[in-house]
Design a protein around this motif. Structure first.
Motif, PDB file in Angstrom:
ATOM      1  N   GLU A  61       0.762  -1.159   0.131  1.00  0.00           N
ATOM      2  CA  GLU A  61       0.099  -0.053   0.019  1.00  0.00           C
ATOM      3  C   GLU A  61       1.016   1.074  -0.084  1.00  0.00           C
ATOM      4  N   PHE A  75      -4.773   4.097   1.040  1.00  0.00           N
ATOM      5  CA  PHE A  75      -5.926   4.314   0.194  1.00  0.00           C
ATOM      6  C   PHE A  75      -6.870   5.019   0.958  1.00  0.00           C
ATOM      7  N   ASN A  76      -7.108   4.628   2.060  1.00  0.00           N
ATOM      8  CA  ASN A  76      -8.222   5.148   3.004  1.00  0.00           C
ATOM      9  C   ASN A  76      -8.084   6.360   3.473  1.00  0.00           C
ATOM     10  N   LYS A  77      -6.837   6.882   3.180  1.00  0.00           N
ATOM     11  CA  LYS A  77      -6.437   8.300   3.768  1.00  0.00           C
ATOM     12  C   LYS A  77      -6.214   9.346   2.559  1.00  0.00           C
ATOM     13  N   TYR A  78      -6.246   8.860   1.325  1.00  0.00           N
ATOM     14  CA  TYR A  78      -5.987   9.709  -0.038  1.00  0.00           C
ATOM     15  C   TYR A  78      -6.734  10.719  -0.038  1.00  0.00           C
ATOM     16  N   GLU A  79      -8.337  10.730   0.143  1.00  0.00           N
ATOM     17  CA  GLU A  79      -9.064  11.954   0.247  1.00  0.00           C
ATOM     18  C   GLU A  79      -8.949  12.940   1.185  1.00  0.00           C
TER      19      GLU A  79
END
Length: 276
Positions: free
Chosen positions: A245, A250-254
């Protein structure tokens, strides 16, 4: 292998000393087939490989599943009871040099009881010989198996989750980033800030591979003034590229994009205030 009419020099060095070839799974084989792995033993990698029962016999295509400390093989993907397994604790996995007379054979071996041994001149005749479908497939299997073998010793970090590496290394003291990252960054700061083409020019491929293997085997190689800074930069890029990863999850990208937009808006506001 069909080498009855070939000169001995064409046979792999690892096979020359073998008086016999071991049947796959012999190390774990008893009077019955090995028991099914526990449900908690999650599969780390799965795929088709060919295994060799004996030097003079044909290859067998089997479905292999890599788990926490064993490599199981099945007749097909639907089987729940493995035909056999290869214990990985204390073993070593080696890529074998391709034989130019037999192209398309992407071979690697698992040698039992060789962890920590640097001398490969006397490979055991008990090695398990496997063949992948492609060079990339073989390299992926070798990396995955090495991670399983060396993870208990702080190795196998290439392709390992960032959290797992940091958690292990914190046993030796407080650490915010993997030792490899800190070591590469410190060296680049000291030796490479004025280097032209940093992170663009490739390093020495063979040395990058040696350093990767050393870190993956739990070693902590040091860089000195003779170490090429582009090689160190290439090693760092390779480590980051192989993370399962990205550094920004990925879950912190936004959230990261939102933060960047807020910082930009704040900067624009401060510049506007200064113009006034």
């Amino acid at each position: 292998f069909k080498f009855m009419n070939k000169p001995k020099k064409l046979v792999f060095a690892s096979l020359r000393t073998r008086s016999k070839s071991m049947v796959m799974g012999e190390l774990s084989r008893g009077s019955s087939r090995p028991s099914s792995p526990s449900l908690q033993d999650r599969a780390l990698k799965a795929g088709w490989l060919k295994k060799q029962r004996s030097i003079m016999k044909n290859w067998q295509l089997r479905w292999f599943v890599l788990r926490t400390d064993q490599l199981y093989f099945y007749k097909d993907e639907e089987e729940t009871k493995p035909q056999g397994c290869i214990p990985l604790q204390g073993s070593q996995v080696n890529e074998l040099t391709a034989n130019p007379d037999e192209p398309g054979r992407h071979l690697f071996e698992i040698v039992p009881g060789c962890t920590g041994e640097k001398d490969r001149s006397a490979l055991s005749h008990e090695a398990f010989l496997l063949m992948a479908n492609s060079q990339n497939d073989m390299e992926d299997w070798v990396k995955a198996i090495r991670r399983v073998i060396w993870a208990p010793f702080g190795g196998g970090i290439f392709g390992q989750r960032l959290e797992d590496t940091v958690l292990y290394e914190r046993k030796s003291g407080p650490r915010l980033a993997p030792l490899l990252v800190e070591q590469c960054v410190d060296f680049i700061r000291e030796q490479g800030l004025k280097e032209e083409g940093l992170f663009r020019m490739p390093g020495q491929a063979n040395l990058v591979k040696e350093l990767q293997d050393a870190f993956d085997c739990g070693d902590k190689p040091l860089f000195d003034s003779n170490t090429d800074v582009h090689t160190v930069a290439s090693l760092l890029k390779l480590y980051l590229r192989e993370l399962p990863e990205p550094v920004i999850p990925f879950n912190k990208y936004e959230d990261f994009l939102t933060c960047a937009q807020l910082l930009r808006a704040y900067g624009d506001m401060e510049r506007h205030r200064g113009d006034c």
